[in-house]
Design an enzyme around this catalytic site. Structure first.
Site, PDB file in Angstrom:
ATOM      1  N   ASP A   1       0.521  -6.784   4.465  1.00 41.46           N
ATOM      2  CA  ASP A   1       1.304  -7.042   5.678  1.00 41.46           C
ATOM      3  C   ASP A   1       2.688  -7.493   5.268  1.00 41.46           C
ATOM      4  OD1 ASP A   1       0.280  -7.483   8.833  1.00 41.46           O
ATOM      5  OD2 ASP A   1       2.221  -8.389   8.329  1.00 41.46           O
TER       6      ASP A   1
ATOM      7  N   THR B   1      -1.706   3.567  13.733  1.00 46.30           N
ATOM      8  CA  THR B   1      -0.558   3.080  14.513  1.00 46.30           C
ATOM      9  C   THR B   1      -0.171   4.074  15.613  1.00 46.30           C
ATOM     10  OG1 THR B   1       0.267   1.881  12.583  1.00 46.30           O
ATOM     11  CG2 THR B   1       1.882   2.379  14.301  1.00 46.30           C
ATOM     12  N   ASN B   2       0.150   3.537  16.768  1.00 46.40           N
ATOM     13  CA  ASN B   2       0.551   4.374  17.912  1.00 46.40           C
ATOM     14  C   ASN B   2       2.049   4.626  17.942  1.00 46.40           C
ATOM     15  OD1 ASN B   2      -1.746   5.124  19.436  1.00 46.40           O
ATOM     16  ND2 ASN B   2      -2.024   2.978  20.034  1.00 46.40           N
TER      17      ASN B   2
ATOM     18  N   ARG C   1       9.200   3.337  25.779  1.00 48.76           N
ATOM     19  CA  ARG C   1       8.242   4.020  24.901  1.00 48.76           C
ATOM     20  C   ARG C   1       8.992   4.675  23.724  1.00 48.76           C
ATOM     21  NH1 ARG C   1       2.726   5.525  25.838  1.00 48.76           N
ATOM     22  NH2 ARG C   1       2.577   4.334  27.743  1.00 48.76           N
TER      23      ARG C   1
ATOM     24  N   ARG D   1       4.542  -2.691  22.111  1.00 51.76           N
ATOM     25  CA  ARG D   1       5.693  -2.621  23.015  1.00 51.76           C
ATOM     26  C   ARG D   1       6.005  -4.008  23.572  1.00 51.76           C
ATOM     27  NH1 ARG D   1       6.566   2.074  27.382  1.00 51.76           N
ATOM     28  NH2 ARG D   1       4.902   1.084  28.424  1.00 51.76           N
TER      29      ARG D   1
ATOM     30  N   HIS E   1      -4.395  11.008  22.382  1.00 50.91           N
ATOM     31  CA  HIS E   1      -5.071   9.731  22.565  1.00 50.91           C
ATOM     32  C   HIS E   1      -4.686   9.142  23.925  1.00 50.91           C
ATOM     33  CE1 HIS E   1      -6.772   5.960  21.669  1.00 50.91           C
ATOM     34  NE2 HIS E   1      -5.669   5.346  21.286  1.00 50.91           N
TER      35      HIS E   1
ATOM     36  N   GLY F   1      -1.065  -3.412   7.338  1.00 42.32           N
ATOM     37  CA  GLY F   1      -1.043  -4.081   8.647  1.00 42.32           C
ATOM     38  C   GLY F   1      -2.288  -4.955   8.713  1.00 42.32           C
ATOM     39  N   ALA F   2      -2.105  -6.264   8.545  1.00 44.12           N
ATOM     40  CA  ALA F   2      -3.263  -7.175   8.576  1.00 44.12           C
ATOM     41  C   ALA F   2      -3.325  -7.879   9.925  1.00 44.12           C
ATOM     42  CB  ALA F   2      -3.161  -8.179   7.432  1.00 44.12           C
ATOM     43  N   GLY F   3      -2.952  -7.147  10.961  1.00 44.30           N
ATOM     44  CA  GLY F   3      -3.021  -7.701  12.323  1.00 44.30           C
ATOM     45  C   GLY F   3      -4.446  -7.610  12.844  1.00 44.30           C
TER      46      GLY F   3
HETATM   47  P1  NAD Z   1      -0.972  -6.385  15.532  1.00 45.18           P
HETATM   48  O1  NAD Z   1       0.377  -6.729  16.066  1.00 45.18           O
HETATM   49  O2  NAD Z   1      -2.077  -7.390  15.622  1.00 45.18           O
HETATM   50  O3  NAD Z   1      -0.828  -5.982  13.978  1.00 45.18           O
HETATM   51  C1  NAD Z   1       0.213  -5.215  13.477  1.00 45.18           C
HETATM   52  C2  NAD Z   1       0.532  -5.786  12.108  1.00 45.18           C
HETATM   53  O4  NAD Z   1       1.491  -4.931  11.472  1.00 45.18           O
HETATM   54  C3  NAD Z   1       1.162  -7.191  12.165  1.00 45.18           C
HETATM   55  O5  NAD Z   1       0.399  -8.099  11.403  1.00 45.18           O
HETATM   56  C4  NAD Z   1       2.565  -6.967  11.566  1.00 45.18           C
HETATM   57  O6  NAD Z   1       3.028  -8.084  10.822  1.00 45.18           O
HETATM   58  C5  NAD Z   1       2.293  -5.755  10.677  1.00 45.18           C
HETATM   59  N1  NAD Z   1       3.520  -5.060  10.290  1.00 45.18           N
HETATM   60  C6  NAD Z   1       4.641  -4.797  11.017  1.00 45.18           C
HETATM   61  N2  NAD Z   1       5.544  -4.162  10.267  1.00 45.18           N
HETATM   62  C7  NAD Z   1       4.976  -3.974   9.049  1.00 45.18           C
HETATM   63  C8  NAD Z   1       5.422  -3.369   7.839  1.00 45.18           C
HETATM   64  N3  NAD Z   1       6.628  -2.820   7.748  1.00 45.18           N
HETATM   65  N4  NAD Z   1       4.582  -3.381   6.787  1.00 45.18           N
HETATM   66  C9  NAD Z   1       3.354  -3.947   6.858  1.00 45.18           C
HETATM   67  N5  NAD Z   1       2.880  -4.536   7.986  1.00 45.18           N
HETATM   68  C10 NAD Z   1       3.688  -4.546   9.048  1.00 45.18           C
HETATM   69  O7  NAD Z   1      -1.394  -5.022  16.237  1.00 45.18           O
HETATM   70  P2  NAD Z   1      -2.867  -4.387  16.291  1.00 45.18           P
HETATM   71  O8  NAD Z   1      -3.506  -4.778  17.550  1.00 45.18           O
HETATM   72  O9  NAD Z   1      -3.533  -4.631  14.998  1.00 45.18           O
HETATM   73  O10 NAD Z   1      -2.480  -2.818  16.417  1.00 45.18           O
HETATM   74  C11 NAD Z   1      -1.912  -2.153  15.303  1.00 45.18           C
HETATM   75  C12 NAD Z   1      -1.499  -0.732  15.682  1.00 45.18           C
HETATM   76  O11 NAD Z   1      -2.668   0.038  15.958  1.00 45.18           O
HETATM   77  C13 NAD Z   1      -0.629  -0.620  16.940  1.00 45.18           C
HETATM   78  O12 NAD Z   1       0.328   0.403  16.758  1.00 45.18           O
HETATM   79  C14 NAD Z   1      -1.623  -0.210  18.005  1.00 45.18           C
HETATM   80  O13 NAD Z   1      -1.007   0.462  19.084  1.00 45.18           O
HETATM   81  C15 NAD Z   1      -2.494   0.717  17.198  1.00 45.18           C
HETATM   82  N6  NAD Z   1      -3.820   0.999  17.740  1.00 45.18           N
HETATM   83  C16 NAD Z   1      -4.233   2.289  17.718  1.00 45.18           C
HETATM   84  C17 NAD Z   1      -5.488   2.626  18.175  1.00 45.18           C
HETATM   85  C18 NAD Z   1      -5.960   4.058  18.114  1.00 45.18           C
HETATM   86  O14 NAD Z   1      -6.902   4.423  18.788  1.00 45.18           O
HETATM   87  N7  NAD Z   1      -5.335   4.885  17.305  1.00 45.18           N
HETATM   88  C19 NAD Z   1      -6.329   1.631  18.708  1.00 45.18           C
HETATM   89  C20 NAD Z   1      -5.875   0.314  18.708  1.00 45.18           C
HETATM   90  C21 NAD Z   1      -4.613  -0.009  18.215  1.00 45.18           C
END
Ligand code: NAD
Length: 309
Positions: free
Chosen positions: A34, A120-121, A89, A83, A176, A10-12
């Site tokens: 990603d 991931t959540n 949810r 979401r 969380h 996940g390179a988000g």
């Molecule tokens: P984001 O949308 O910026 O990044 C998510 C990335 O996942 C995207 O680049 C998407 O292309 C990629 N992706 C989707 N399907 C994929 C797959 N099958 N294989 C590889 N990559 C894939 O989101 P974000 O802000 O970076 O958040 C990422 C996750 O982290 C979310 O689920 C968010 O809820 C969670 N999060 C958790 C916490 C925590 O405390 N645990 C804190 C912040 C965010």
């Protein structure tokens, strides 16, 4: 000396920022994976072009091909969906479950001995998914959440008391976000119990703000959620493991009897080192705190039961 290797799936926002922090601290070579290949490649290239300026020699690779992740010591999972309007949810849980299941399977094929940090959540549910899908022992699958929640709490306390953030130590247990169980009686400022320094009203307000900390940021950003502090929390876990620090941090861990809970991931104080989760620290809880903890664990279990595991 051979460099450590860490993969971030996940390179988000969260994943790329975590990769940047890990590389710029000189901790490990980083592979960003990603599903959108250009995103991973572009961000990896961009971060690596800053290396001469930030003065490190860690390599960054962006890819969609898990072969590039082979022999990673740690795989951090941040891939998934946020979401969308109209999505319940439950829909989100099912969508991210599918994504995490396939990402864990792919990553484990190339790094069967890696440790997993789940981000991931819904975090505790996805960590459970990773444990079951990977077949790894429980010391190798850890969820990130409590470090972020305590980071928020500590920063609010420091602001309120006008002291350094480094002086504030805080303690949270449980799931969380909304479900977190802050233990203010185990929280200190330079060794002084926090409850001696702040009124109950002030403390309650800070706890409330911490619980809603993610939502507060979403409201400002509108199109995304927090990522700088989450990435910092991931960094702290990776550092504790790679540098074998035996550091006690609040993380989501698989419980087998601790705190009266079984077969569930929930936030507890964990000792992290080269063996991953080296110990779950058990502290004495009041009956009220235990009840809140059990309620929080119950919510995680209910969600897990809806999945095909
Ligand atoms: P984001 O949308 O910026 O990044 C998510 C990335 O996942 C995207 O680049 C998407 O292309 C990629 N992706 C989707 N399907 C994929 C797959 N099958 N294989 C590889 N990559 C894939 O989101 P974000 O802000 O970076 O958040 C990422 C996750 O982290 C979310 O689920 C968010 O809820 C969670 N999060 C958790 C916490 C925590 O405390 N645990 C804190 C912040 C965010």
């Amino acid at each position: 000396m051979k460099k450590h290797k860490v993969t971030v799936v996940g390179a988000g926002h969260v994943g790329a920022t975590a990769g940047q922090r890990i590389a710029e601290a000189g901790l490990a070579d980083v592979v960003l994976v990603d599903i959108v290949e250009g995103l991973a490649k572009g961000k990896a290239l961009d971060i690596s072009e800053a290396a001469p300026i930030m003065k490190h020699d860690c390599g960054l690779t962006g890819t969609s091909d898990y072969a590039d992740t082979a022999d990673s010591e740690i795989v951090v999972f941040t891939g998934g969906l946020a979401r969308k309007p109209g999505m319940s949810r439950d829909d989100l849980v099912k969508a991210n479950f599918k994504i995490i299941k396939s990402c864990v399977e792919s990553a484990m094929k190339y790094s069967p001995n890696a440790m997993i940090i789940m981000v991931t959540n819904p975090l505790d549910v996805m960590a459970y998914t990773a444990l079951k899908v990977s077949g790894l022992p429980k010391n190798k699958v850890i969820g990130m959440a409590g470090i972020l929640d305590t980071g928020r709490f500590r920063s609010f306390v420091a602001e309120e008391l006008n002291v350094s953030v480094e002086n504030v130590f805080a303690f949270v247990l449980g799931g969380h976000g909304d479900d977190m169980v802050p233990l203010t009686r185990y929280s200190y400022v330079a060794g002084i119990p926090l409850e001696d320094l702040l009124s109950k009203e002030k403390l309650d307000a800070i706890v409330k703000r911490t619980r809603g900390g993610g939502g507060e940021i979403v409201k400002y950003l509108q199109t995304g959620s927090a990522y700088y502090a989450p990435a910092a929390a991931i960094y702290e876990m990776v550092e504790a493991i790679l540098l074998d620090r035996h550091k006690i941090l609040p993380c989501s861990a698989y419980l087998e009897g601790e705190y009266g809970q079984n077969d569930v991931f929930v936030g507890v104080p964990c000792k992290l080192g080269a063996d991953g989760l080296e110990q779950i620290m058990e502290i004495k809880l009041s009956s009220d705190e235990l009840a809140l903890f059990a309620e929080s664990a119950g919510h995680v279990k209910q969600t897990v039961e809806t999945l095909d595991l």
